[in-house]
Write an enzyme that holds these catalytic residues in place. Structure first.
Site, PDB file in Angstrom:
ATOM      1  N   PHE A 249      38.424  35.396  39.702  1.00  0.00           N
ATOM      2  CA  PHE A 249      37.699  36.706  39.257  1.00  0.00           C
ATOM      3  C   PHE A 249      36.390  36.509  38.995  1.00  0.00           C
ATOM      4  O   PHE A 249      35.518  37.169  39.435  1.00  0.00           O
ATOM      5  CB  PHE A 249      38.555  37.066  37.767  1.00  0.00           C
ATOM      6  N   SER A 253      33.827  38.285  41.701  1.00  0.00           N
ATOM      7  CA  SER A 253      33.886  39.868  41.096  1.00  0.00           C
ATOM      8  C   SER A 253      32.296  40.320  41.029  1.00  0.00           C
ATOM      9  O   SER A 253      31.550  39.848  41.086  1.00  0.00           O
ATOM     10  CB  SER A 253      34.643  39.819  39.816  1.00  0.00           C
ATOM     11  N   ILE A 254      32.664  41.648  40.715  1.00  0.00           N
ATOM     12  CA  ILE A 254      31.280  42.406  40.698  1.00  0.00           C
ATOM     13  C   ILE A 254      30.906  42.313  39.120  1.00  0.00           C
ATOM     14  O   ILE A 254      30.228  42.807  38.703  1.00  0.00           O
ATOM     15  CB  ILE A 254      31.611  43.887  40.840  1.00  0.00           C
ATOM     16  N   TYR A 255      31.734  41.653  38.226  1.00  0.00           N
ATOM     17  CA  TYR A 255      31.471  41.556  36.880  1.00  0.00           C
ATOM     18  C   TYR A 255      30.958  40.372  36.448  1.00  0.00           C
ATOM     19  O   TYR A 255      30.569  40.263  35.408  1.00  0.00           O
ATOM     20  CB  TYR A 255      32.974  41.734  36.271  1.00  0.00           C
ATOM     21  N   GLY A 256      30.156  39.544  37.498  1.00  0.00           N
ATOM     22  CA  GLY A 256      29.521  38.407  36.999  1.00  0.00           C
ATOM     23  C   GLY A 256      29.968  37.032  37.453  1.00  0.00           C
ATOM     24  O   GLY A 256      30.969  37.134  38.077  1.00  0.00           O
TER      25      GLY A 256
END
Lengths: 331, 258
Positions: A249, A253-256
């Site tokens: 993840f 991911s685009i979340y960092g």
């Protein structure tokens, strides 16, 4: 610049190496260049960076292999806080040596953290031997067997074959469907074999793609596959698979997060496996041919370049081997 | 040495046997449809058909590699050799009897293909590879029995729909309406690429597989199909692993002969 060696040796904690060096450098510059009272603070800023407003010497020009203790996730984590980018560059991107150096740091940290004690000491020692130090050439043999066309699934199968041949696991019972569950009298050794297989699987998958980003997928699915193949628990009894889920993840991911080169055993999402994941990440980073934007060279700066001058760090397999031979001979 | 044959997957039910079959690379997946190379490239949308592959680093031969025994041993894939970018194909699989569950895409992908990076999320499964390697693998994933045109979606973004009811034509919901059912031909047609950019010409991916056939082919356990709890061997396997992981975490030396 001369650093008072006695102070370094007498340091209660490892930061003395940094503080004494940084302070000595400041005084040296001030004295040699006759820096006045009003400019001395700039020298301090250039050497120590923004410290002490920041925990670490942010933007400073003295760096150490280990991060400051405040960044440790818990007690005994110091040896785990070396990013895989450092490890890969210190070992000149030799995947076997990268895995070895990382495994030595990780498994030594297990002793410092209180993990490798009593009933768990053998688990960690065998892990270091088989995964980190290529005991009985296990990692190398499995990689060789699958080097041209092998998949991750083939590596799991090669690992199981070798564990059966070496008597580490044996059939327990055959189910009506024909599926055979395996058993072992030495779960620590099975874990070491599976951990060696995991590293070989990383070398095959990330090695064939010459790309580091594949490693978390290996951590999850190598374990899933070998568990389904045998009915025995995967590496570190499920913790590597769990670590893989988080790392996948935070490395995709685009979340960092970041690419695998910024990860280490002290990282919030990769601390959970007790020394068995990070050596594989280090190997994956070493095998990358240049697929990431934020490269190991950018992350490591001069650390890799400088410390690769230390032969024991650059080629740990050779020096551990020589030391082991000398001790064994002595015994 | 004990005679050993790769097992791939435990369990006694039809579903577990299907899982084992798809994961076993010696089983050749049945080809059900043909998608041209160009159409596949258009569906993924990473490059224009005929366009040269873009690269992220020079070819390995040109740049040279560090001295490493593993690099010497491990043969790079054609895409890695050329320095291709890493690109993806991503699938959404409906919960209604599709051939593959999300986890199956990862297990099968890692037993059949080399140099793959597969991640499993709740409603989507991306598979990443060097671009030219990806195109080969994607072809098999879309052309064979593991792809149902109506219930599997090639979706790079806005993937929602796997857990929703099927529409009147048996199609999985797609908020971007990338694929439509052509009532005249009975075929499913993609009018947009995987991230929703309209295609110049629609691309047919063939007729949906019949419900009865899907129920035979599926690797999904379902209470209204083959329930997981009825596969005793499978339940035993999961419970055994759960116990072994837990007991080993407590004391690996005490786990013996079980």
């Amino acid at each position: 610049m001369k650093v008072p060696a006695k102070r370094l040796n007498a340091g209660v904690e490892y930061t003395t190496g940094f503080t004494a060096t940084a302070a000595a450098l400041c005084y040296t510059i001030v004295e040699n260049f006759k820096v006045n009272l009003w400019d001395a603070d700039l020298v301090h800023a250039a050497v120590w960076g923004r410290y002490p407003q920041t925990m670490e010497p942010l933007g400073g020009n003295v760096s150490s292999l280990l991060s400051v203790p405040q960044q440790n996730e818990g007690m005994g984590y110091a040896l785990r806080n070396v990013p895989c980018a450092h490890i890969a560059l210190i070992t000149k991107k030799n995947a076997m040596n990268a895995a070895a150096l990382s495994s030595i740091l990780e498994q030594a940290a297990m002793f410092e953290m209180g993990d490798a004690i009593g009933n768990f000491e053998r688990l960690h020692l065998l892990g270091l031997a088989y995964q980190g130090l290529n005991a009985n050439n296990l990692v190398y043999d499995i990689v060789k067997e699958n080097s041209k066309t092998g998949t991750l699934g083939d590596v799991a199968i090669s690992t199981v074959k070798r564990a059966i041949a070496d008597g580490v696991i044996k059939p327990l019972e055959k189910k009506p469907s024909g599926y055979t569950a395996y058993t072992t009298d030495d779960l620590n050794k099975w874990n070491a074999y599976a951990a060696a297989g995991l590293l070989a699987g990383t070398m095959i998958t990330c090695g064939s793609a010459r790309s580091m980003q594949h490693c978390p997928s290996v951590f999850i699915y190598f374990n899933d596959l070998i568990e389904r193949e045998t009915g025995l628990p995967g590496v570190d009894f499920g913790r590597v698979a769990g670590t893989g889920v988080e790392m996948a993840f935070f490395s995709h991911s685009i979340y960092g997060g970041g690419n695998p080169a910024v990860f280490h055993g002290n990282h919030i999402v990769t601390r959970h496996s007790k020394g068995f994941t990070i050596p594989c990440v280090a190997a994956a980073v070493a095998l990358d041919a240049g697929t990431v934007i934020y490269t190991p060279e950018k992350i490591s700066g001069v650390v890799g370049e400088t410390l690769s001058e230390v032969p024991e760090l650059r080629e740990p397999l050779r020096y551990v081997n020589e030391a082991a031979v000398s001790i064994h001979g002595g015994i | 040495m004990v005679e050993y044959k790769p097992q791939y997957y435990p369990g006694s039910s039809k579903v577990s046997k299907n899982r084992k079959k798809y994961m076993d690379p010696s089983y050749k997946l049945k080809k059900l449809r043909t998608i041209s190379d160009d159409d596949l490239v258009k569906l993924m949308g990473h490059r224009v058909p005929g366009e040269a592959y873009k690269s992220v680093h020079p070819p390995l031969e040109e740049m040279g590699e560090p001295a490493c025994p593993i690099r010497e041993l491990v043969e790079p894939t054609p895409g890695a050799k050329a320095g291709d970018r890493i690109r993806y194909i991503q699938f959404t699989d409906s919960v209604y009897f599709t051939p593959l569950t999300p986890y199956m895409r990862a297990w099968m992908g890692h037993t059949r293909y080399r140099g793959v990076d597969i991640g499993v999320l709740s409603g989507r499964v991306p598979l990443e590879m060097r671009e030219r390697d990806l195109e080969k693998v994607a072809k098999e994933l879309v052309e064979t029995e593991i792809f149902d045109p109506a219930r599997c979606g090639i979706r790079g973004a806005t993937v929602h729909g796997h857990s929703l009811r099927l529409d009147e034509n048996g199609m999985m919901f797609d908020a971007l309406r990338r694929f439509v059912f052509d009532k005249k031909t009975g075929e499913v047609v993609y009018v947009k690429d995987q991230i929703g950019v309209p295609l110049d010409k629609p691309i047919s991916v063939g007729k949906p597989i019949k419900e009865e056939e899907l129920r035979e082919m599926t690797s999904e356990y379902r209470v209204d199909g083959v329930p997981f709890r009825e596969d005793k061997e499978m339940v035993e396997f999961v419970q055994r692993l759960h116990m072994l992981r837990t007991e080993a975490g407590f004391d690996p030396n005490r786990v013996k002969g079980i």
